[in-house]
Design a protein around this motif. Structure first.
Motif, PDB file in Angstrom:
ATOM      1  N   ASN A 285       0.811  -1.221   0.000  1.00 51.16           N
ATOM      2  CA  ASN A 285       0.000   0.000   0.000  1.00 51.16           C
ATOM      3  C   ASN A 285       0.849   1.278   0.000  1.00 51.16           C
ATOM      4  OD1 ASN A 285      -2.430  -1.417  -0.072  1.00 51.16           O
ATOM      5  ND2 ASN A 285      -2.393  -1.693   2.158  1.00 51.16           N
ATOM      6  N   ALA A 286       2.084   1.128  -0.411  1.00 46.61           N
ATOM      7  CA  ALA A 286       2.989   2.280  -0.526  1.00 46.61           C
ATOM      8  C   ALA A 286       2.941   3.169   0.717  1.00 46.61           C
ATOM      9  CB  ALA A 286       2.661   3.103  -1.782  1.00 46.61           C
ATOM     10  N   SER A 287       3.093   2.537   1.868  1.00 51.99           N
ATOM     11  CA  SER A 287       3.084   3.300   3.120  1.00 51.99           C
ATOM     12  C   SER A 287       4.117   4.426   3.068  1.00 51.99           C
ATOM     13  CB  SER A 287       3.425   2.357   4.275  1.00 51.99           C
ATOM     14  OG  SER A 287       4.010   3.053   5.335  1.00 51.99           O
ATOM     15  N   PRO A 288       3.671   5.689   3.161  1.00 51.60           N
ATOM     16  CA  PRO A 288       4.645   6.790   3.124  1.00 51.60           C
ATOM     17  C   PRO A 288       5.673   6.678   4.248  1.00 51.60           C
ATOM     18  CG  PRO A 288       2.421   7.640   2.766  1.00 51.60           C
ATOM     19  CD  PRO A 288       2.282   6.198   3.182  1.00 51.60           C
ATOM     20  N   ALA A 289       5.214   6.225   5.417  1.00 45.74           N
ATOM     21  CA  ALA A 289       6.148   6.137   6.543  1.00 45.74           C
ATOM     22  C   ALA A 289       7.249   5.114   6.263  1.00 45.74           C
ATOM     23  CB  ALA A 289       5.385   5.770   7.817  1.00 45.74           C
TER      24      ALA A 289
END
Ligand code: G3I
Length: 481
Positions: A285-289
């Motif tokens: 989910n392409a976690s920005p963190a």
């Protein structure tokens, strides 16, 4: 932790045509271009607004992987050209693709990706020479010394073709099991020394390219597999087995995620005197963190030379259902994109060798009282000269390179090259400089990272143009402020 990456077959197969900046070109051979030069690091420069510009500030690269089918995908190519300065072929340089039958090497698919990448100012990472998967079918009927010899022959054949052209080669891929021991495979059955034999053969075949070991699930420092790989690299280094780099695939998908000790892993490998790189990054989910964290881990370790994502848009991903990449299916940048750009711009370390400070500006102690009687050949009022050469050509287009040299005794703080393209010639793409105009008389000034030239130093910029190469660009001159 991830399961071993499962074979995938979900990539759409498109009609293959080579598109360069809107122009259709036909490329038949590996362009005669040597590896593009590394960016000059400058942490004091303005923040980069693309992945590659932000990475180059600290002497790093930002790469992507592409399959041959993407050469016909203008959406992919537009982002690739704008954002990335390193390219990896997804499947086209693997053993089954490059040597389908013994001694019969096929480089067309790999060359098409290579040529597109270098014509757009990128460097190329070779992937991969020896692996338990995607082997030529004939390897399946070999074992023992015969298979060992086939592996060596393969390394020699493929590396000879790409000699002097690649930045890195993943010599051996995924040779460890999750418990830290060697993965059982036909190659492992030829003897435990198969990996070092592969690296020694690789060094002999092309001394110019950096030789990497590449694997997944080696990001967590306390994981057994990480320790297994680490011990092998340490052993290689202690015995003089040639190895230059470790690729950490960084697949934070399929149940895996960013470990808090990732930076420790990178710095521990780097302490063995190898470069490290994140070679196939993707995040559920392409976690920005998580993207921010993996980028920061890299930019905090000087020997971490760059990051590659395994695809560009979610539709390119081998795990597309997890939407793990930096661009969505409509080519829009996702929040993780900004997280990565910001983390790259916040880099606190530069890659060793990328930030050689220009020699301190020197002014002649006794300024000449009269102007020199022989002015520089070109480049008034500064002291730079510019020379042009054609580095490759094909029907309807060519690639050129201009070398800018500081012939004076003082450091230049910038340069501008003027040249005139011949009738019918027009620029498609230009790198390592900023151009105004695309046909006729054009001018090219330095990029943010290559304007500073010490006495006697030179730099190059390159371009691809439509039109015949029979008339070289003329009226070339160089000026500096
Ligand atoms: O080209 C054939 C096509 O003709 C056929 O119809 C189709 C049927 O399944 O298969 C196509 O080949 C597939 C190929 O990708 C091209 O799409 C293979 O089956 C498939 O196994 C292959 O998967 C590749 C996988 O490596 C193989 O292990 C993925 O594209 C590629 O992204 C993946 O890359 C690996 C890295 O090399 C190493 N690290 C893990 C990474 C992800 O698995």
């Amino acid at each position: 932790m991830n399961e071993a990456p499962a074979p995938q077959g979900r990539h759409t197969r498109g009609r293959v045509r080579l598109v360069a900046g809107g122009a259709i070109t036909v490329v038949t051979a590996v362009a005669s271009v040597v590896v593009a030069t590394l960016a000059h690091a400058d942490l004091s420069g303005p923040p980069g607004t693309t992945l590659k510009a932000a990475a180059e500030r600290s002497g790093r690269y930002f790469g992507a992987a592409m399959g041959g089918d993407r050469l016909g995908d203008s959406g992919f190519l537009t982002i690739a050209n704008r954002e990335f300065d390193m390219m990896t072929a997804v499947n086209e340089m693997k053993p089954d693709a490059t040597e389908p039958n013994r001694g019969q090497f096929t480089f067309g698919a790999g060359d098409a990706i290579y040529n597109w990448a270098v014509q757009h100012g990128m460097r190329v990472r070779g992937h991969t020479l020896a692996w338990h998967a995607q082997q030529p079918r004939f390897w399946g009927s070999l074992s023992g010394s015969a298979l060992r010899q086939a592996m060596i022959d393969h390394i020699n054949g493929v590396m000879a073709h790409y000699k002097g052209k690649l930045a890195y080669w993943d010599v051996v891929n995924e040779a460890f099991a999750e418990n830290g021991s060697r993965r059982s495979s036909n190659l492992q059955s030829t003897g435990n020394d198969w990996i070092e034999v592969a690296f020694r053969a690789a060094r002999a075949a092309d001394p110019s390219v950096k030789l990497c070991y590449n694997d997944y699930n080696i990001e967590n420092w306390s994981y057994a597999k990480t320790q297994g790989v680490y011990n092998m690299i340490r052993d290689f280094k202690s015995r003089g087995v040639p190895i230059d780099c470790v690729g950490l695939q960084t697949h934070f998908t399929g149940g895996s995620s960013l470990p808090s000790n990732f930076q420790t892993t990178l710095s521990s490998f780097a302490a063995l005197d190898v470069d490290v790189a994140l070679t196939e990054a993707d995040v559920t989910n392409a976690s920005p963190a998580q993207y921010q964290g993996l980028t920061q881990a890299c930019t905090s370790v000087p020997r971490c030379v760059g990051i590659t994502t395994w695809g560009i848009r979610d539709s390119d991903s081998w795990r597309g259902s997890e939407n793990p990449l930096l661009f969505d299916r409509n080519s829009n940048a996702k929040p993780a994109y900004s997280a990565v750009v910001n983390a790259l711009n916040a880099a606190t370390t530069t890659v060793p060798g990328s930030s050689t400070p220009p020699s301190s500006p020197s002014t002649p102690s006794t300024p000449p009282s009269t102007p020199p009687s022989t002015p520089p050949v070109t480049g008034q009022p500064g002291a730079c000269t510019a020379t042009y050469r054609t580095t490759g050509s094909w029907g309807g287009g060519f690639q050129g390179e201009v070398t800018v040299t500081n012939n004076g005794s003082a450091t230049l703080t910038g340069w501008t090259v003027n040249l005139t393209l011949a009738s019918g010639q027009s620029l498609v793409n230009l790198w390592n400089g900023i151009n105004s105009g695309g046909s006729g008389a054009i001018s090219v000034r330095n990029a943010a990272y290559n304007g500073s030239l010490g006495a006697g130093a030179s730099t190059t910029f390159g371009f691809v143009a439509n039109g015949s190469s029979s008339t070289a660009p003329g009226d070339i001159s160089c000026t500096s402020p």
